[in-house]
Design a protein around this motif. Structure first.
Motif, mmCIF file in Angstrom:
data_model
loop_
_atom_site.group_PDB
_atom_site.id
_atom_site.type_symbol
_atom_site.label_atom_id
_atom_site.label_comp_id
_atom_site.label_asym_id
_atom_site.label_seq_id
_atom_site.Cartn_x
_atom_site.Cartn_y
_atom_site.Cartn_z
ATOM 1 N N LEU A 192 40.352 28.648 35.521
ATOM 2 C CA LEU A 192 41.581 29.561 35.291
ATOM 3 C C LEU A 192 42.650 30.058 36.349
ATOM 4 O O LEU A 192 43.663 30.137 36.124
ATOM 5 N N ARG A 193 41.898 30.203 37.355
ATOM 6 C CA ARG A 193 42.757 30.344 38.568
ATOM 7 C C ARG A 193 43.712 29.401 38.920
ATOM 8 O O ARG A 193 44.897 29.814 39.078
ATOM 9 N N TYR A 194 43.409 28.121 38.816
ATOM 10 C CA TYR A 194 44.285 26.983 39.278
ATOM 11 C C TYR A 194 45.173 26.733 37.813
ATOM 12 O O TYR A 194 46.270 26.272 38.224
ATOM 13 N N TYR A 232 49.571 35.847 42.613
ATOM 14 C CA TYR A 232 49.063 37.002 43.038
ATOM 15 C C TYR A 232 47.762 37.684 42.596
ATOM 16 O O TYR A 232 46.859 38.346 43.155
ATOM 17 N N PRO A 233 47.296 37.209 41.327
ATOM 18 C CA PRO A 233 46.136 37.715 40.438
ATOM 19 C C PRO A 233 44.937 37.349 41.485
ATOM 20 O O PRO A 233 43.992 38.123 41.675
ATOM 21 N N SER A 234 44.964 36.387 42.088
ATOM 22 C CA SER A 234 43.833 35.592 42.902
ATOM 23 C C SER A 234 43.294 36.924 43.851
ATOM 24 O O SER A 234 42.260 37.071 44.243
ATOM 25 N N ALA A 235 44.295 37.424 44.632
ATOM 26 C CA ALA A 235 44.086 38.284 45.786
ATOM 27 C C ALA A 235 43.309 39.567 45.259
ATOM 28 O O ALA A 235 42.293 39.928 45.918
ATOM 29 N N TYR A 236 43.789 40.095 44.091
ATOM 30 C CA TYR A 236 43.215 41.357 43.307
ATOM 31 C C TYR A 236 41.734 40.917 42.971
ATOM 32 O O TYR A 236 40.945 41.814 43.058
ATOM 33 N N ILE A 237 41.679 40.006 42.397
ATOM 34 C CA ILE A 237 40.419 39.536 41.591
ATOM 35 C C ILE A 237 39.278 39.074 42.548
ATOM 36 O O ILE A 237 38.292 39.846 42.626
ATOM 37 N N ASN A 238 39.742 38.620 43.639
ATOM 38 C CA ASN A 238 38.860 38.232 44.963
ATOM 39 C C ASN A 238 38.367 39.486 45.463
ATOM 40 O O ASN A 238 37.257 39.647 45.789
ATOM 41 N N CYS A 239 38.936 40.466 45.773
ATOM 42 C CA CYS A 239 38.685 41.739 46.285
ATOM 43 C C CYS A 239 38.021 42.592 45.384
ATOM 44 O O CYS A 239 36.823 42.994 45.909
ATOM 45 N N PHE A 240 38.096 42.754 44.307
ATOM 46 C CA PHE A 240 37.323 43.413 43.332
ATOM 47 C C PHE A 240 36.034 42.875 43.374
ATOM 48 O O PHE A 240 34.936 43.382 43.080
ATOM 49 N N ALA A 275 35.675 34.996 36.380
ATOM 50 C CA ALA A 275 36.201 34.325 35.224
ATOM 51 C C ALA A 275 36.590 35.376 34.130
ATOM 52 O O ALA A 275 37.737 34.925 33.544
ATOM 53 N N GLY A 276 35.944 36.390 33.898
ATOM 54 C CA GLY A 276 36.396 37.322 32.915
ATOM 55 C C GLY A 276 37.628 38.127 33.161
ATOM 56 O O GLY A 276 38.490 38.309 32.375
ATOM 57 N N PHE A 308 43.415 38.596 32.436
ATOM 58 C CA PHE A 308 44.917 38.614 32.659
ATOM 59 C C PHE A 308 45.800 37.648 31.956
ATOM 60 O O PHE A 308 46.743 37.855 31.487
ATOM 61 N N LEU A 309 45.009 36.251 31.527
ATOM 62 C CA LEU A 309 45.538 35.193 30.957
ATOM 63 C C LEU A 309 46.096 35.755 29.302
ATOM 64 O O LEU A 309 47.025 35.466 28.942
ATOM 65 N N ARG A 310 45.055 36.618 28.820
ATOM 66 C CA ARG A 310 45.175 36.875 27.426
ATOM 67 C C ARG A 310 46.253 38.107 27.244
ATOM 68 O O ARG A 310 47.208 38.058 26.464
#
Length: 231
Positions: A101-103, A112-120, A155-156, A161-163
């Motif tokens: 989903l990330r790639y 940009y979502p990767s940075a926020y999701i990784n931190c969380f 993954a969730g 985010f995608l939905r």
């Protein structure tokens, strides 16, 4: 646990990561050509590909203890690595979903979502480790479960985010027979595009495993540094 992490990375997580990189390459081509239906089918086929390969990875992880004993490893050591590998089966599935989903989003030029999701997920991983290791007293198995919980959380969040944002509605195609058509050819394409990254990662992990077999612990660090530099 460190050897177990290296083991599952080399023979499981790295494969999933290679497939995700392949999706990014194929997806970016389809997105750039405005072939949005093909882009959506690429996403479906990548999940199916990861599922098929994941079956073999799960069997391999489940047999880790016996494999290590065949190569002469100490039974107690092989047991702990095998225990971690069994616990990592779920985590490998979650990691594959998360990275795919990330790639996929990266193929859409969304970074940009990767940075926020990784931190969380980093914060959540601390909580999962505390629950699995300190509260439930699961030991090595708990380490693997905590990693799996973190990957499924990631993954969730990517899926949510995608939905919710739905950055490319035309690519959100429904599952159909087309999703299964040419699946094995798609696996070959993923392997072709993701193999350079996979080989780099798995070579590093395998070199760490080989260094770990050295009996003289005073030279392990030196060998590891040299092999890592050469790779």
């Amino acid at each position: 646990a460190s050897f177990g992490i290296t083991w599952v990375n080399a023979f499981g997580f790295a494969i999933m990561f290679g497939f995700a990189i392949g999706l990014s390459s194929l997806g970016a081509q389809a997105f750039g050509a405005k072939q949005f239906v093909k882009l959506g089918l690429y996403r479906h086929k990548t999940f199916l590909s990861m599922g098929l390969v994941g079956i073999f990875i799960a069997c391999f992880f489940w047999s880790t203890e016996y494999i290590l004993q065949i190569f002469g490893m100490d039974k107690a050591f092989a047991h702990y690595v095998g225990l971690y590998s069994k616990g990592s089966i779920i985590g490998c599935v979650g990691y594959g979903m998360s990275q795919a989903l990330r790639y996929y989003l990266i193929a859409l030029k969304i970074f940009y979502p990767s940075a926020y999701i990784n931190c969380f997920c980093l914060l959540m991983h601390i909580i999962y480790c505390y629950i699995c290791i300190d509260i439930l007293k699961l030991g090595v198995f708990g380490i693997a479960l905590a990693r799996g919980a973190t990957e499924f959380t990631s993954a969730g969040l990517y899926y949510a985010f995608l939905r919710l944002k739905n950055p490319c509605p035309q690519a959100m195609v429904k599952w159909s027979l087309d999703s299964f058509t040419g699946l094995f050819e798609h696996i070959k394409e993923l392997a072709h595009h993701g193999s350079p990254i996979y080989l780099e990662w798995v070579s590093l992990e395998i070199s760490a495993i080989m260094v770990g077999f050295l009996k003289d612990h005073s030279v392990i660090a030196a060998h590891g540094a040299v092999v890592t530099y050469l790779i």
